[in-house]
Design a protein around this motif. Sequence first.
Motif, PDB file in Angstrom:
ATOM      1  N   VAL B 112       1.112  -0.685  -0.319  1.00 26.29           N
ATOM      2  CA  VAL B 112      -0.017  -0.265  -0.193  1.00 26.29           C
ATOM      3  C   VAL B 112       0.688   1.353   0.070  1.00 26.29           C
ATOM      4  O   VAL B 112       1.077   1.921  -1.084  1.00 26.29           O
ATOM      5  CB  VAL B 112      -0.257   0.041   1.286  1.00 26.29           C
ATOM      6  CG1 VAL B 112      -2.112   1.501   1.138  1.00 26.29           C
ATOM      7  CG2 VAL B 112      -2.119  -1.914   1.606  1.00 26.29           C
ATOM      8  N   ILE B 130      -1.529   7.975   4.827  1.00 26.97           N
ATOM      9  CA  ILE B 130      -2.206   6.227   4.657  1.00 26.97           C
ATOM     10  C   ILE B 130      -1.684   5.662   5.738  1.00 26.97           C
ATOM     11  O   ILE B 130      -2.130   5.232   6.623  1.00 26.97           O
ATOM     12  CB  ILE B 130      -0.584   5.865   4.039  1.00 26.97           C
ATOM     13  CG1 ILE B 130      -0.047   6.296   2.216  1.00 26.97           C
ATOM     14  CG2 ILE B 130      -0.707   4.491   3.651  1.00 26.97           C
ATOM     15  CD1 ILE B 130      -1.779   6.328   1.110  1.00 26.97           C
ATOM     16  N   PRO B 133      -4.187   7.138   8.777  1.00 26.88           N
ATOM     17  CA  PRO B 133      -5.417   6.687   8.721  1.00 26.88           C
ATOM     18  C   PRO B 133      -5.536   5.355   8.717  1.00 26.88           C
ATOM     19  O   PRO B 133      -6.427   4.162   9.114  1.00 26.88           O
ATOM     20  CB  PRO B 133      -6.126   6.948   7.386  1.00 26.88           C
ATOM     21  CG  PRO B 133      -4.999   7.890   7.141  1.00 26.88           C
ATOM     22  CD  PRO B 133      -4.025   8.133   7.498  1.00 26.88           C
ATOM     23  N   GLU B 134      -4.861   4.645   7.627  1.00 29.03           N
ATOM     24  CA  GLU B 134      -4.456   2.970   7.952  1.00 29.03           C
ATOM     25  C   GLU B 134      -4.928   1.691   8.995  1.00 29.03           C
ATOM     26  O   GLU B 134      -4.880   0.909   9.800  1.00 29.03           O
ATOM     27  CB  GLU B 134      -3.537   2.180   7.126  1.00 29.03           C
ATOM     28  CG  GLU B 134      -3.763   2.680   5.385  1.00 29.03           C
ATOM     29  CD  GLU B 134      -5.259   1.250   5.059  1.00 29.03           C
ATOM     30  OE1 GLU B 134      -4.839   0.367   4.105  1.00 29.03           O
ATOM     31  OE2 GLU B 134      -6.063   2.447   4.257  1.00 29.03           O
ATOM     32  N   ASN B 209     -14.431  -2.336  11.376  1.00 32.12           N
ATOM     33  CA  ASN B 209     -15.840  -2.860  10.116  1.00 32.12           C
ATOM     34  C   ASN B 209     -16.114  -2.349   8.570  1.00 32.12           C
ATOM     35  O   ASN B 209     -16.326  -2.653   7.994  1.00 32.12           O
ATOM     36  CB  ASN B 209     -17.219  -2.548  10.889  1.00 32.12           C
ATOM     37  CG  ASN B 209     -17.390  -3.532  11.588  1.00 32.12           C
ATOM     38  OD1 ASN B 209     -16.913  -4.904  11.542  1.00 32.12           O
ATOM     39  ND2 ASN B 209     -18.192  -3.834  12.845  1.00 32.12           N
ATOM     40  N   ARG B 210     -15.732  -1.221   8.792  1.00 30.20           N
ATOM     41  CA  ARG B 210     -15.865  -0.693   7.260  1.00 30.20           C
ATOM     42  C   ARG B 210     -14.882  -1.442   6.293  1.00 30.20           C
ATOM     43  O   ARG B 210     -14.593  -2.182   6.433  1.00 30.20           O
ATOM     44  CB  ARG B 210     -15.117   0.871   7.811  1.00 30.20           C
ATOM     45  CG  ARG B 210     -13.552   1.167   7.535  1.00 30.20           C
ATOM     46  CD  ARG B 210     -13.616   2.566   8.074  1.00 30.20           C
ATOM     47  NE  ARG B 210     -12.842   2.869   8.088  1.00 30.20           N
ATOM     48  CZ  ARG B 210     -11.411   4.244   8.393  1.00 30.20           C
ATOM     49  NH1 ARG B 210     -12.550   4.593   8.936  1.00 30.20           N
ATOM     50  NH2 ARG B 210     -10.928   3.660   8.625  1.00 30.20           N
TER      51      ARG B 210
END
Lengths: 332, 210
Positions: B112, B130, B133-134, B209-210
């Motif tokens: 990624v 990146i 947030p990841e 979950n998203r």
Amino acid sequence: MIRFKGVEKTFGGTPPVHALKGIDLEIPAGKIFGIIGQSGAGKSTLLRCINMLERPSGGEVWVDDLLMNDLTPSQLRQERKKMGMIFQHFNLLNSRTVFGNVAFPLEIIKTGKYKIRERVLSLLDLVGLADKIHAYPSQLSGGQKQRVGIARALATKPRLLLCDEATSALDPETTKSVLQLLQKINQTLNLTIVLITHEMPVIQEICDYVAVLEDGALQEVGPVIDVFTRPRTPSTQRMLQGFFAPRIPSQLRNSKNTLLRLTFVDQKAHEPIISKMIRHYDIDANILFGRIDQMKTTPFGLLLMELSGSQPQIEKSINFLKENLVEVEVLS
Amino acid sequence: MLWQATLETLTMVGISTAVAALCGLPLGICLTITDKHHILEQPYLNKLLGSIVNIGRSVPFIILMVAIIPFTRRIAGTSIGTTAAIVPLTVAAIPFVARLVETAMKEIDPGVIEAAESMGASPPEIISKILIPEALPSLILALTLTAVNLIGYSAMAGAIGGGGLGDLAIRFGYQRFRADIMLQTVIILVVLVQGIQMLGDKIAQRLYNR
């Protein structure tokens, strides 16, 4: 468009790995260029030398008259913004929706919010995922993820698309549809595509040119139809062996006869050359295997055939076939 | 009395968790990106930071607390009381947070990050768009773990008159044989830890979950 001049890559370690050995290669603009090789052949390294994700240890990489080796980090970032890349494992951001993933490269080039929305919507239309705009990657299938990857790679309107084993993690059906999509964008956007793969069918399906890589060295380069029907190096022949012709069970082979492999390309595939040959010369022909297929858009035929008769007659027949522009290879 | 002590504990844990997160996050990011094969590989800086963090983590809290009294006095103006206890709690938590942040960020698929580099993203963009947030769900869990640990440490802060539930339990519950107060403080501590853990799990789960 892209030119490799004596590119070398050695990975440190004990012992050091010589991943690329003096690669000289030119990749023309607007075409689909395939690089094929076994795993560990250096394909991935070669592809990454184009956008300097992997720095060559020696030699030069030119993209559109720009020497990539010499760019400063910020110049390199500018150039990378003009190239798209897709990956075997898609490499999507799990924290972002489909929309957010495709918007990512646009944020990097500082596109306005309104423009981003417009562009993302049209890209998702292009790859056929408009209805998945709010889905997260974890909710998508492999094929859908790769479509998002393609949309993301195309977002900044690049002139070059690098594909790193883009279909290797997909099933055959999905592979086909992703390849069709790649071919479509190559034609409609006039985009140069460089793809690496270990799968022959991928090359056959969409590539114009192919380069064969083995052990870090370039074996053969040329139009796919030439390389596939007239492989010159042993490694290419080995690679193509199982792909084109089946192994003939030894019980079926008569060792006194001559085994030929005939390849017909383009219009030659339509002509009744074999029956002409049998009528002209005093020989018998036993057809063991036949196949008609196409390379991207060029039709070609393949025939495995045994000839029996006197040696002079067989030689004359072979010459006759060659005169009729059929590729003949005497296998035994 | 119980209410007062609970408030003190919450104050100590809340402020030190927040400050530790604020300092530990950048430190953890530095540890991550200067490591081998990462976006700003700096082997020597990485080793140096790693050693500092390791030293910070290996000093027992009770010794750390006493050892940095001069520093505490300079920052808090005093070396006793709740405010003073916040300083050693924070100092102890920063290297802990930094390691947790590093672990969380190393879980991100290198592919990624490579993808972002291939798009021409700069290191600050990779960090903000990146890495953070990841890793967010893991970062939330790291913060939860830090807060829970600090509740435990804050009890030791009683040794320098730090106040809070642990202090209460020792002074009243233990030294004055008030088993009822001991029980009450322990119940409140259990409820606090449960509550913080549940909240952290819930937020992280929603992000996963998203």
